[in-house]
Design a protein around this motif. Structure first.
Motif, PDB file in Angstrom:
ATOM      1  N   LEU A  56       0.839  -1.197   0.000  1.00  0.00           N
ATOM      2  CA  LEU A  56       0.000   0.000   0.000  1.00  0.00           C
ATOM      3  C   LEU A  56       0.870   1.241   0.000  1.00  0.00           C
ATOM      4  O   LEU A  56       1.878   1.312   0.705  1.00  0.00           O
ATOM      5  N   VAL A  70      -8.578  -0.850  -3.363  1.00  0.00           N
ATOM      6  CA  VAL A  70      -8.161   0.473  -2.903  1.00  0.00           C
ATOM      7  C   VAL A  70      -8.648   1.493  -3.922  1.00  0.00           C
ATOM      8  O   VAL A  70      -8.536   1.285  -5.131  1.00  0.00           O
ATOM      9  N   VAL A  75      -9.245   1.828   1.824  1.00  0.00           N
ATOM     10  CA  VAL A  75      -8.653   0.497   1.687  1.00  0.00           C
ATOM     11  C   VAL A  75      -9.639  -0.490   2.299  1.00  0.00           C
ATOM     12  O   VAL A  75      -9.875  -0.462   3.506  1.00  0.00           O
TER      13      VAL A  75
END
Length: 353
Positions: free
Chosen positions: A24, A215, A205
């Motif tokens: 991420l 996401v 998310v």
């Protein structure tokens, strides 16, 4: 301020793996919300960023610093918890400045930073009060102020509104959104409430069982979910789902009263089992039809929800105007915005586009 990067982050408790290779990127100044059902790993992931849980493998970076194995105090983060955790014998000003005082900052600097945080959070009238003289929302603002005075690179919020009543939750959502706009900090916020996620986030998310499902920006996830789980979790009330069959090149959905829904371009010729989803906002009740029975209706003032049972046994929710267009026990039909219907693989639950 700084951005945040997670690279193939894994967390295990003994032999039980709860976070499965999360990747991420959160940009500098972005408001990112982790959302998902209880037990999905969102709080564990937040605690790993804070350094309160060890990272089994993978890397966590804040700005250009690898903080994977750094102590919490060295990471440049400040965390706001679900419980306020204020010192009852200290005033608001003392609670907010306590961390700086313990780290040896001089009185003038502590006073200046507390004053600035108080201005941002509109706490000037409460600085001499003790926590017992504050409302729940005011106590949570003090907890946020305690984080602000530290000047962190990243703010972390772990379900900070869960202990508040409905009215205060709305008030604090506005406060937190205003705070982010004013100070422009990178913020990571954990909640199980998708309404909070939709209203606060720049980026959402969606987590399930320790893995990222999707996401994206709030409205992107709402309009273009990748799978049935995301489609059902994002949006309130939840999306309606009905099992369907594919025959003679078209999709039959008895639950929605549809017998010839055109298949999406991405559906392969051998597909025979799919699920069709339609949001409550994209269905209207047709009083001249007779495919569904009204089981219950709720009026919330400006909007009403009608709960239906199809002849196929499927149960659906329809969002209507101020007054429900049918009464309990009535037989009605549905007018569906066909172009808003979404098709999901019956086995993998992946979206078929």
């Amino acid at each position: 301020m700084s951005g945040l990067t997670l690279q193939n982050v894994v967390k295990k408790f003994a032999e039980i793996q709860v976070i499965h290779g999360v990747d991420l990127d959160i940009d500098d100044g972005e408001f990112c919300v982790f959302v998902g059902p209880s037990g999905c790993g969102k709080s564990t992931l937040l605690r790993m960023i804070a350094g309160l849980e060890e990272t089994t493998s993978g890397a966590i970076s804040i700005g250009d610093r690898d903080v994977t194995n750094a102590d919490p105090a060295e990471r440049g983060v400040a965390m706001v918890f679900q419980t306020y955790a204020l010192y009852p014998h200290m005033t608001v000003a003392e609670n907010m400045g306590f961390g700086l005082k313990m780290n040896g900052h001089d009185k003038a600097e502590v006073k200046s930073k507390v004053s600035e945080a108080s201005r941002i959070l509109q706490l000037d009238d409460y600085l001499d009060r003790k926590p017992k003289a504050l409302s729940g929302g005011q106590r949570q603002r003090v907890a946020i102020g305690r984080a602000i005075v530290r000047g962190p690179e990243v703010f972390l919020f772990d379900e900070p509104l869960s202990n508040l009543d409905a009215e205060l939750r709305v008030e604090m959502r506005v406060e937190i959104a205003r705070l982010h706009k004013e100070i422009g900090a990178t913020m990571v916020y954990v909640t199980h409430d998708q309404v909070e996620a939709m209203t606060l986030a720049d980026k959402i998310v969606v987590l399930r069982a320790g893995k990222i499902e999707q996401v994206g920006a709030p409205m992107h996830l709402y309009r273009d979910p990748d799978n049935k789980f995301v489609a059902g979790f994002i949006g309130s009330p939840a999306m309606n789902f009905c099992d369907a069959t594919v025959e003679n090149g078209s999709i039959e959905v008895p639950g929605f009263g549809l017998d010839a829904l055109a298949p999406p371009q991405g559906m392969t010729a051998g597909t025979s089992k799919v699920t069709v989803g339609v949001r409550p906002q994209h269905i209207k009740i047709n009083p001249d039809g007779s495919t569904h029975t009204v089981e219950h209706s709720e009026s919330l003032g400006g909007v009403s929800y009608v709960y239906l049972r199809a002849d196929s046994g499927d149960r659906l929710t329809v969002e209507a105007g101020e007054t429900a267009p049918a009464s309990n026990g009535d037989r009605v039909g549905l007018d569906i915005e066909i172009d808003r219907a979404m098709v999901f693989d019956g086995d993998t639950e992946a979206r078929i586009r």
